[in-house]
Each structure stands twice: as C-alpha cells, then as structure tokens.
Motif scaffolding. Structure first.
Motif, PDB file in Angstrom:
ATOM      1  N   MET A 186      51.259  33.116  42.371  1.00  0.00           N
ATOM      2  CA  MET A 186      50.453  33.969  41.498  1.00  0.00           C
ATOM      3  C   MET A 186      51.320  34.946  40.722  1.00  0.00           C
ATOM      4  SD  MET A 186      47.009  34.997  43.623  1.00  0.00           S
ATOM      5  CE  MET A 186      45.681  33.821  43.882  1.00  0.00           C
ATOM      6  N   LEU A 187      52.370  35.469  41.364  1.00  0.00           N
ATOM      7  CA  LEU A 187      53.278  36.375  40.676  1.00  0.00           C
ATOM      8  C   LEU A 187      53.929  35.693  39.477  1.00  0.00           C
ATOM      9  CD1 LEU A 187      55.091  38.283  43.584  1.00  0.00           C
ATOM     10  CD2 LEU A 187      53.635  39.282  41.804  1.00  0.00           C
ATOM     11  N   LEU A 188      54.229  34.412  39.630  1.00  0.00           N
ATOM     12  CA  LEU A 188      54.883  33.675  38.542  1.00  0.00           C
ATOM     13  C   LEU A 188      53.918  33.415  37.386  1.00  0.00           C
ATOM     14  CD1 LEU A 188      56.970  31.045  40.577  1.00  0.00           C
ATOM     15  CD2 LEU A 188      57.818  33.068  39.386  1.00  0.00           C
ATOM     16  N   PHE A 189      52.660  33.111  37.740  1.00  0.00           N
ATOM     17  CA  PHE A 189      51.710  32.720  36.705  1.00  0.00           C
ATOM     18  C   PHE A 189      51.004  33.921  36.064  1.00  0.00           C
ATOM     19  CE2 PHE A 189      51.721  28.765  39.355  1.00  0.00           C
ATOM     20  CZ  PHE A 189      52.354  27.963  38.421  1.00  0.00           C
ATOM     21  N   ASP A 190      50.611  34.918  36.872  1.00  0.00           N
ATOM     22  CA  ASP A 190      49.945  36.089  36.329  1.00  0.00           C
ATOM     23  C   ASP A 190      50.055  37.216  37.353  1.00  0.00           C
ATOM     24  OD1 ASP A 190      47.616  37.992  35.699  1.00  0.00           O
ATOM     25  OD2 ASP A 190      47.568  36.632  33.985  1.00  0.00           O
ATOM     26  N   TRP A 191      50.852  38.213  37.032  1.00  0.00           N
ATOM     27  CA  TRP A 191      51.105  39.280  38.007  1.00  0.00           C
ATOM     28  C   TRP A 191      49.863  40.108  38.310  1.00  0.00           C
ATOM     29  CZ3 TRP A 191      50.169  44.336  36.731  1.00  0.00           C
ATOM     30  CH2 TRP A 191      50.033  44.635  35.376  1.00  0.00           C
ATOM     31  N   ARG A 192      48.902  40.118  37.367  1.00  0.00           N
ATOM     32  CA  ARG A 192      47.689  40.912  37.578  1.00  0.00           C
ATOM     33  C   ARG A 192      46.824  40.302  38.678  1.00  0.00           C
ATOM     34  NH1 ARG A 192      45.980  40.544  31.445  1.00  0.00           N
ATOM     35  NH2 ARG A 192      46.639  38.418  32.015  1.00  0.00           N
ATOM     36  N   MET A 193      46.703  38.974  38.683  1.00  0.00           N
ATOM     37  CA  MET A 193      45.961  38.309  39.770  1.00  0.00           C
ATOM     38  C   MET A 193      46.685  38.502  41.103  1.00  0.00           C
ATOM     39  SD  MET A 193      43.091  36.882  38.878  1.00  0.00           S
ATOM     40  CE  MET A 193      42.839  35.580  40.084  1.00  0.00           C
ATOM     41  N   ALA A 194      48.029  38.469  41.063  1.00  0.00           N
ATOM     42  CA  ALA A 194      48.801  38.700  42.286  1.00  0.00           C
ATOM     43  C   ALA A 194      48.563  40.109  42.814  1.00  0.00           C
ATOM     44  CB  ALA A 194      50.288  38.469  42.019  1.00  0.00           C
ATOM     45  N   LEU A 195      48.484  41.075  41.885  1.00  0.00           N
ATOM     46  CA  LEU A 195      48.227  42.456  42.295  1.00  0.00           C
ATOM     47  C   LEU A 195      46.841  42.590  42.921  1.00  0.00           C
ATOM     48  CD1 LEU A 195      49.025  45.442  42.365  1.00  0.00           C
ATOM     49  CD2 LEU A 195      48.105  45.659  40.032  1.00  0.00           C
ATOM     50  N   ALA A 196      45.847  41.887  42.357  1.00  0.00           N
ATOM     51  CA  ALA A 196      44.494  41.906  42.932  1.00  0.00           C
ATOM     52  C   ALA A 196      44.509  41.343  44.351  1.00  0.00           C
ATOM     53  CB  ALA A 196      43.534  41.115  42.051  1.00  0.00           C
ATOM     54  N   GLY A 197      45.285  40.274  44.553  1.00  0.00           N
ATOM     55  CA  GLY A 197      45.403  39.710  45.895  1.00  0.00           C
ATOM     56  C   GLY A 197      46.101  40.659  46.842  1.00  0.00           C
ATOM     57  N   ALA A 198      47.146  41.345  46.351  1.00  0.00           N
ATOM     58  CA  ALA A 198      47.891  42.284  47.195  1.00  0.00           C
ATOM     59  C   ALA A 198      47.011  43.440  47.645  1.00  0.00           C
ATOM     60  CB  ALA A 198      49.109  42.806  46.445  1.00  0.00           C
ATOM     61  N   LEU A 199      46.093  43.888  46.760  1.00  0.00           N
ATOM     62  CA  LEU A 199      45.206  44.989  47.127  1.00  0.00           C
ATOM     63  C   LEU A 199      44.230  44.581  48.241  1.00  0.00           C
ATOM     64  CD1 LEU A 199      44.387  46.449  43.577  1.00  0.00           C
ATOM     65  CD2 LEU A 199      45.904  47.414  45.327  1.00  0.00           C
ATOM     66  N   ALA A 200      43.911  43.295  48.321  1.00  0.00           N
ATOM     67  CA  ALA A 200      42.976  42.826  49.350  1.00  0.00           C
ATOM     68  C   ALA A 200      43.652  42.639  50.706  1.00  0.00           C
ATOM     69  CB  ALA A 200      42.338  41.513  48.908  1.00  0.00           C
ATOM     70  N   VAL A 201      44.973  42.474  50.705  1.00  0.00           N
ATOM     71  CA  VAL A 201      45.690  42.163  51.955  1.00  0.00           C
ATOM     72  C   VAL A 201      45.519  43.234  53.035  1.00  0.00           C
ATOM     73  CG1 VAL A 201      48.000  41.874  52.944  1.00  0.00           C
ATOM     74  CG2 VAL A 201      47.331  40.578  50.918  1.00  0.00           C
ATOM     75  N   PRO A 202      45.678  44.546  52.741  1.00  0.00           N
ATOM     76  CA  PRO A 202      45.529  45.545  53.816  1.00  0.00           C
ATOM     77  C   PRO A 202      44.159  45.520  54.488  1.00  0.00           C
ATOM     78  CG  PRO A 202      46.568  46.532  51.891  1.00  0.00           C
ATOM     79  CD  PRO A 202      46.070  45.186  51.467  1.00  0.00           C
ATOM     80  N   VAL A 203      43.104  45.320  53.693  1.00  0.00           N
ATOM     81  CA  VAL A 203      41.756  45.274  54.251  1.00  0.00           C
ATOM     82  C   VAL A 203      41.619  44.065  55.182  1.00  0.00           C
ATOM     83  CG1 VAL A 203      39.289  45.176  53.720  1.00  0.00           C
ATOM     84  CG2 VAL A 203      40.850  46.429  52.221  1.00  0.00           C
ATOM     85  N   VAL A 204      42.138  42.911  54.740  1.00  0.00           N
ATOM     86  CA  VAL A 204      42.088  41.698  55.567  1.00  0.00           C
ATOM     87  C   VAL A 204      42.896  41.886  56.848  1.00  0.00           C
ATOM     88  CG1 VAL A 204      42.740  39.264  55.668  1.00  0.00           C
ATOM     89  CG2 VAL A 204      41.688  40.188  53.592  1.00  0.00           C
ATOM     90  N   ALA A 205      44.053  42.522  56.743  1.00  0.00           N
ATOM     91  CA  ALA A 205      44.908  42.738  57.912  1.00  0.00           C
ATOM     92  C   ALA A 205      44.224  43.623  58.948  1.00  0.00           C
ATOM     93  CB  ALA A 205      46.239  43.356  57.485  1.00  0.00           C
ATOM     94  N   VAL A 206      43.540  44.676  58.494  1.00  0.00           N
ATOM     95  CA  VAL A 206      42.834  45.565  59.422  1.00  0.00           C
ATOM     96  C   VAL A 206      41.714  44.809  60.131  1.00  0.00           C
ATOM     97  CG1 VAL A 206      41.332  47.586  59.577  1.00  0.00           C
ATOM     98  CG2 VAL A 206      43.412  47.677  58.202  1.00  0.00           C
ATOM     99  N   ALA A 207      40.947  43.995  59.383  1.00  0.00           N
ATOM    100  CA  ALA A 207      39.858  43.219  59.988  1.00  0.00           C
ATOM    101  C   ALA A 207      40.400  42.221  61.009  1.00  0.00           C
ATOM    102  CB  ALA A 207      39.071  42.494  58.902  1.00  0.00           C
ATOM    103  N   TYR A 208      41.528  41.600  60.680  1.00  0.00           N
ATOM    104  CA  TYR A 208      42.147  40.638  61.600  1.00  0.00           C
ATOM    105  C   TYR A 208      42.599  41.333  62.879  1.00  0.00           C
ATOM    106  CZ  TYR A 208      45.515  37.222  63.380  1.00  0.00           C
ATOM    107  OH  TYR A 208      46.201  36.351  64.172  1.00  0.00           O
TER     108      TYR A 208
END
Length: 576
Positions: free
Chosen positions: A149-171
């Motif tokens: 995603m970083l290679l194709f569109d950094w904005r989508m990668a950033l959106a994914g990165a923002l979701a990671v902490p929430v997913v990690a806490v739930a896990y």
C-alpha cells in the motif's frame, strides 16, 4: 510465545524449528506479494491496456509458485518439528523428574505431571505442527500488504496504519481473556480425571459401606466444576472474539471509506481503488484467523510455563566426591525436619546396628514414616545428618543409596504387566530360581498357583486385579529379590489378612539374620520380636529398648502394648 517454543527444543532440533519459521515467513511474504501484484494487473485491465497486464501477471504466477513451494516446505518441516517436540519434552521431563527428590511426588503433583506428560504434550505437538505457521501467515501477510500500500498510495497505507493500534488492543484483550481462564480449566480437568480414577478404584469400598452416592457426588461435583470452567472460558472467549471481529470489520469499513473518499476527490483512479480494496481485504482477513491461532498459542504458552515449572524444580543434589557405605548400619544425628514450615522431627538421634530388626512405634503423626523417608532420601534433613554405613546419604549417589535399600511401604503400586514382571523389578537380571525362591518366601507362589495364567497373569493398572494383601506380598517379593542389605518396611502388614500377615511376618524374620530391617508396625508379634523398639512421640524419641525392658519400665510403650493387647482379645458376642 514462539520464543517459549524455541526454548523447549534442544540444540540439535532447534534449527529445524527455526527453518520452519523462516520458510513460513517467506511463504507469507510471497503470498502478500502475489496479492499486491493484483493491483497493477487490475489497473491495466480496467484501463483497457490488457497488454500491459502480461508482465505483472507473469510476476504474479511466479510469486504464487514460490508461495506454493515454500508453503509445502514449511508444512513438511512443521509436522516433523511437532513430532520431535513431543519426543524432546517427554525426554526432558523424564530425565528431570528421575533426579527430583522422591518426596516431590505428592498425589497432587503426580496427577498434574500425568496430565502434563499426556494431554498437554500432545497439545504442544499439535500447536507446533499446525498453529505456529498460520499465526505467522496472519501477521506477515498484512505487513507485506501494508508495505505494498505504501508503494501504491501512501494515504491508504496511512489509513491502515491508524487502524492498527485499535486492532492490536482488541487482540490483546481477547488473548488475556483466554489466558486467564486456561489455568482454571486445566486445574479443573486434572481434578476431574483424578476423581474418575478414584471413583473406579474405590468401588469395592463405596459399595461395601453403602457410599456409592457419596463417592458419585464427589465425582459429579468435579465434573460440574470442569463443565462450569469450560463454559466460562467459552463465554468469555466468545465475547472477546466477537468484539475483536467487530473491530476488524470497523477497520475494513474505515479503509473502504478512505478509498471511496480519495476516489470521489479525484486523486485516486477507480481501477487503482479496486486493486487497493482487494489489498484491504487481504489486510483484514488474516487478522481474523490470528485471533483463533493466537488464543491457541496463549494456551500453549501456559502449558509451556507448566513444563518449565517442573523443569525448574531443584533436582536432588549429587555429591562431587561420592562415597560408599562401610556397612548396613543406620544413624540419625540430631535430625530436624518437617513439611513446609511445620516441624515433624525435632532433634532425633538414633543408631540402628547392622543385621538386626528395629521397630518404630508411636501415634500417628509422630514421625515414623518421615524417618524412613529421610533414610531413603525422599527429602534432605533441615538440620543434622542421616548416615548409612557411616556415610551421610547426601554424600552418596542416588544409585549407591538405592542399591543399599529395599522399600516396602503401605501403599503398594504395581505396574500394568504380569506378576513375574512386577517381581523382577526388584532385580531384572535375577535367575528363575532366585525369582521362585523370593516368591516362596513372600508366599507369592500361592497366588501364582491358583491363577489360570500363573506367572503370566496380568495384574492390570495399579495391580487392581489382585487384592490388597496379594499386592503387598508381590511388593515384599520384590524386596527379597533385590537382596539389599537394608530393608525399610512401613506398615507392611497393615492391609493384610491373618494368612497374608503371617506370611509377611515369616519373610521379615528371614531377613533379620543378615540384613538391617527398620519396620514401622502395629502388629504385636513383629514389635515383640524386634531387637530394639523405638517409641516416637511429638517428633522425639520418648522411649527405646527391648520389648521386655519397655514393658518393665511401665511408660508410654507399656500402655501402648496394653491397649493393643486388649484390642486383640476383643471378640464379637453372639446376638441374643
């Protein structure tokens, strides 16, 4: 968790486990790359440039082939590594527990060790073979997709990165719910297994005293506790898993909304959006499987903690310069010892000369059995010393000490096998004539003669096909066959009827001519014929001497003898 698994492997087999991890990670990367290559393929096809899709399609096929090869390799190595892990853990546990003090093997610990070496080790084998690789895949594939995603569109990668902490806490929260309940479930399962065996073995006693309902109630309570703890784990796990999946679905909706916003804004082409949404699906989907795999690994991690707890138990210290006893004498020098923080023996000094019979008597809890267990080095004394042949038992190797002793305790355990195999445990290289002679002296030949299969009669698990008296006679035959210079008898006649008790008493009498015999007994004949009698009370020696001397003294032993003599003279009167 993976680090815990690596610690279980030995140096020879750890590289194979590491290679499985590496190939699984490379397979996951190649799978992520294959998914990433769908973006330029879809972009070329939707922009009506099918010719431009061929190089990307060729690269995608290569990535898929690489993935298939690496996946198969990691799969093969994984199954082999799982099987090796079971063998290694069994060997490590076996090698370690044989070095632990015999006093470590309480009923509770034996039950836990049994479950650990059977069900839990199989669980570890299964996890190592089948669960580690999917977890690696569930982590590495999203990371690879994120990099794409970083290679194709950094904005989508950033959106994914923002979701990671929430997913990690739930896990993390879901994993903690499973981990907290696992210990309770395991303890309840161990207790239930023990109750099942106890209920089956004690059927004669329960039926004789009309206590089948009481015994069944204990079993029912333990099974209900196992059910309740298992149900609680399922409920809490389901709640945690549901919450985790909701968070993942919300993360996917967040990525979808981000992509649609960029497309409507005109800064992201529609074909590229479709490709990135495919990546978004592959970013979220493996994380769903990570929940199940991660929970399984956390449970396995708790099992590894239990294995390491056993392996961390301090083995019986072995002397640097081992010594050999000079004779078969036994001596206790100002010995203090107890269990936990409760003293049982308080300054006991005793010398048993070689070649005689010494009887230990006294009320329950006075320390009689503890003395025999210190001599056999089930435990080491807190203070003072326990000597055999002038040598402290701590200065002998376990092999040397055990070669000096034959142990016959009240609780007899027979291995599942034939009568002959159980007697030969005393000395495996004994001749048939020696075996038969030991059996004759312990009256085991009478048991063999009346059984259809004779010496080849199988005694069942724990020797359940034989009566308590018959099991005791087999145990004494072992001691006779071993022919050790010292014999320790703890309530050897307690479970025997008159006939069996007479046979055992005769066998003990034969031993006294050239062996040191220390016997704990309430049988009047055994006590009366002892060379010396030691009366224990409150962890100290209250009286000692011959039977005649102690009776003449009129002390505690005389009263003890009087009570026993009176009880032996009791008769049941006929009902009128």
């Amino acid at each position: 968790m993976i680090g815990k698994f690596r610690r279980l492997y030995d140096d020879e087999h750890r590289p194979a486990f590491d290679w499985m991890l590496i190939t699984a990670a490379l397979a996951a990367i190649s799978q992520g790359v294959a998914f990433a290559l769908t973006v330029p393929v879809l972009t070329a096809l939707f922009e009506s440039r099918p010719g431009d899709a061929w190089p990307w399609l060729f690269a995608l096929v290569i990535a898929a082939i690489v993935y298939a090869v690496l996946h198969y390799t990691s799969l093969t190595i994984g199954y082999s590594a799982g099987a090796q892990l079971a063998r290694i853990v069994h060997h490590r546990l076996g090698d370690h527990v044989v070095a632990l003090p015999l006093g470590w093997f309480t009923e509770r610990r034996t039950g836990e060790l049994s479950q650990l070496a059977s069900q839990n080790v199989v669980q570890l084998m299964r996890v190592a073979a089948m669960q580690v690789r999917p977890l690696i895949n569930a982590i590495v594939v999203p990371l690879t997709v994120f990099a794409a995603m970083l290679l194709f569109d950094w904005r989508m990668a950033l959106a994914g990165a923002l979701a990671v902490p929430v997913v990690a806490v739930a896990y993390r929260l879901f994993g903690n719910l499973i981990s907290r309940t696992d210990h309770t479930v395991d303890a309840a399962s161990a207790q239930a297994s023990g109750r099942v065996v106890e209920f089956a073995r004690n059927q004669p006693v329960l039926r004789a005293f009309g206590q089948r309902e009481h015994g069944g109630q204990l079993l029912e309570d333990s099974l209900r506790r196992q059910h309740d703890t298992g149900r609680a784990q399922i409920v809490s796990g389901s709640v945690g898993l549901t919450g985790y999946i909701v968070v993942l679905q919300a993360a996917f909706v967040w990525l979808l909304l981000a992509g649609v916003y960029l497309a409507l804004d005109g800064t992201l082409a529609t074909p590229e959006l479709l490709g990135l949404l495919v990546l978004a699906v592959r970013f979220v989907e493996p994380l769903i499987h990570a929940a199940d795999d991660g929970a399984t690994l956390r449970i396995a991690g708790n099992t590894i903690d239990r294995v390491e707890k056993v392996l961390a138990e301090r083995p019986l210290p072995q002397p640097e310069n081992p010594q050999v006893p000079e004779d078969a004498s036994i001596e206790l020098r100002d010995v203090r010892f107890g269990y936990d923080d409760d003293p049982v023996l308080d300054g006991v000094s005793l010398r048993v000369p070689p070649g005689g019979l010494t009887a230990l008597v006294g009320p329950s809890g006075s320390g009689k059995t503890t003395i025999t267990r210190l001599i056999a080095r089930f435990h080491d004394a807190w203070d003072g010393g326990v000597l055999i042949g002038g040598v402290d038992v701590r200065e002998m190797t376990t092999e040397t000490l055990m070669s000096q002793l034959s142990l016959v305790f009240q609780d007899v355990f027979l291995f599942e096998g034939t009568i002959e195999e159980n007697v030969r445990i005393g000395r495996a290289d004994a001749t048939d004539d020696e075996l038969r002679e030991a059996a004759r002296r312990a009256r085991v030949d009478e048991i063999v003669a009346r059984l259809p299969d004779g010496w080849n009669t199988r005694v069942g698990e724990g020797g359940w096909t034989l009566s308590g008296g018959e099991r005791q006679r087999v145990s004494i035959a072992r001691a006779l066959l071993k022919d050790a210079p010292i014999v320790l008898l703890d309530e050897a006649t307690a479970a025997l009827d008159a006939h069996n008790s007479s046979a055992v008493t005769d066998a003990i009498a034969e031993l006294t001519s050239h062996r040191t015999v220390l016997v704990i007994a309430h049988d009047l004949n055994t006590v009366a014929h002892a060379d010396e009698i030691v009366l224990l009370s409150d962890g100290r020696i209250a009286e000692r001497g011959t039977h005649a001397e102690l009776l003449a003294g009129g002390g505690d032993y005389a009263r003890f003898w009087s009570y026993r003599d009176q009880s032996n003279s009791w008769q049941l009167g006929a009902a009128r």
